[in-house]
Design a protein around this motif. Sequence first.
Motif, short mmCIF file in Angstrom:
data_model
loop_
_atom_site.label_atom_id
_atom_site.label_comp_id
_atom_site.label_asym_id
_atom_site.label_seq_id
_atom_site.Cartn_x
_atom_site.Cartn_y
_atom_site.Cartn_z
N PRO A 96 -5.00 7.44 -0.01
CA PRO A 96 -3.88 8.27 0.45
C PRO A 96 -3.20 7.65 1.66
CG PRO A 96 -5.80 9.64 -0.02
CD PRO A 96 -6.25 8.21 -0.12
N GLY A 97 -1.88 7.69 1.65
CA GLY A 97 -1.10 7.11 2.74
C GLY A 97 -0.62 5.70 2.46
N TYR A 98 -1.04 5.12 1.33
CA TYR A 98 -0.65 3.75 0.99
C TYR A 98 -0.17 3.67 -0.46
CZ TYR A 98 -3.20 2.60 5.24
OH TYR A 98 -3.63 2.54 6.55
N SER A 99 0.65 2.64 -0.73
CA SER A 99 1.14 2.42 -2.09
C SER A 99 1.52 0.96 -2.23
CB SER A 99 2.35 3.31 -2.39
OG SER A 99 3.43 3.00 -1.51
N LEU A 100 1.74 0.51 -3.47
CA LEU A 100 2.23 -0.82 -3.79
C LEU A 100 1.46 -1.91 -3.04
CD1 LEU A 100 4.33 -2.26 -5.51
CD2 LEU A 100 5.91 -2.17 -3.57
N CYS A 101 0.23 -2.13 -3.45
CA CYS A 101 -0.61 -3.17 -2.84
C CYS A 101 -0.46 -4.48 -3.59
CB CYS A 101 -2.08 -2.74 -2.86
SG CYS A 101 -2.42 -1.24 -1.90
N HIS A 102 -0.09 -5.54 -2.87
CA HIS A 102 0.05 -6.87 -3.48
C HIS A 102 0.16 -7.90 -2.37
CE1 HIS A 102 4.51 -7.16 -2.67
NE2 HIS A 102 4.30 -5.87 -2.51
N ASP A 109 2.82 4.86 4.27
CA ASP A 109 3.84 5.90 4.27
C ASP A 109 4.75 5.81 5.49
OD1 ASP A 109 2.80 6.78 1.92
OD2 ASP A 109 1.78 8.54 2.75
N SER A 110 4.26 5.14 6.55
CA SER A 110 5.07 4.99 7.77
C SER A 110 6.10 3.87 7.64
CB SER A 110 4.15 4.69 8.96
OG SER A 110 3.53 3.43 8.81
N GLY A 111 6.01 3.10 6.54
CA GLY A 111 6.94 1.99 6.34
C GLY A 111 6.38 0.65 6.73
N GLU A 112 5.20 0.61 7.34
CA GLU A 112 4.59 -0.65 7.76
C GLU A 112 3.88 -1.34 6.61
OE1 GLU A 112 3.19 -0.49 12.27
OE2 GLU A 112 2.21 1.04 11.07
#
Length: 292
Positions: A96-102, A109-112
């Motif tokens: 939770p709080g993260y997406s698109l790992c590569h 979610d903060s944009g970092e």
Amino acid sequence: MTRRFPLSLPGALLLPVVLLSGCALDAGEGFAVLKPSVQAAYTPLPRRDAGDGYQALASDFQLRMDTASVRVGSIDLLASSGGGGATTFDPSSPPPGYSLCHNGHCHSDSGELVDYADIEAELGGGGGSSTTTVANLPVDGDLDLLRPASVGLDCRPDCELPRTTLSRERWSITGVRMTGSVRDGRVPARFAGAKDFRITLATAGGAEAEPVAVLSGDLDVPSDRENAPGVELGLKLELTPLLFDAVDWSTVAAGPDGVLDLDAPGNATVRAAFLEQLAQVSPVAEVKRGAR
């Protein structure tokens, strides 16, 4: 009548002043002062020498580098605290709080952009672990990989560090420019003669755009009263021919000028293999301590 007061305080009054002064120093900022620099290089490997300036690749192709540079947007110096316990991080299923790992990092979610290792540390602490950016080091201009030179850096917000321990360095690579030639070492050859190639990868969309690669390496730089306060921090990136081991040059389409162009839309698969190898490179650091 004029009263005269002694010029020196009694010992009983002086002692609290000294103790208070010592506490202020110990709790204050500036436990260490950074003098950072950056250097990047492309280094041929003696065991891969194929003659005429070419380096043998794992694919049996042979590559010669003629020009090479990288552009680094900035370098973050990170400190970790807390932690403990096992990690259960799977890039294909971000927490939770993260997406698109590569490419070694995930979008938060903060944009970092956050490194895999930092997410693992956060999960390993069961929420009690944290990673903070202690200093950001902007890098101005391209770094010539074939003529490596040490370039001094500034720190944001400051090169004076509070009490902490720097544990990681994170490089934001915003451009890669390389030209050279490649030939086949197999008999029969997959293509005849030597062919020129070029790579001109660059971040599009300004400073807030996603970099072409994010690299990270370990640090161990304590900022405390037990170590000398002056810290010469030499941050170094070394690229080698291993960067091209996963590239199948026989599938790279040539442009109208006959050059194998990894930027061409039809070469997306080969370009992704190159970037995956780049993302696995870990920068290193040389640390010298002394007076401020």
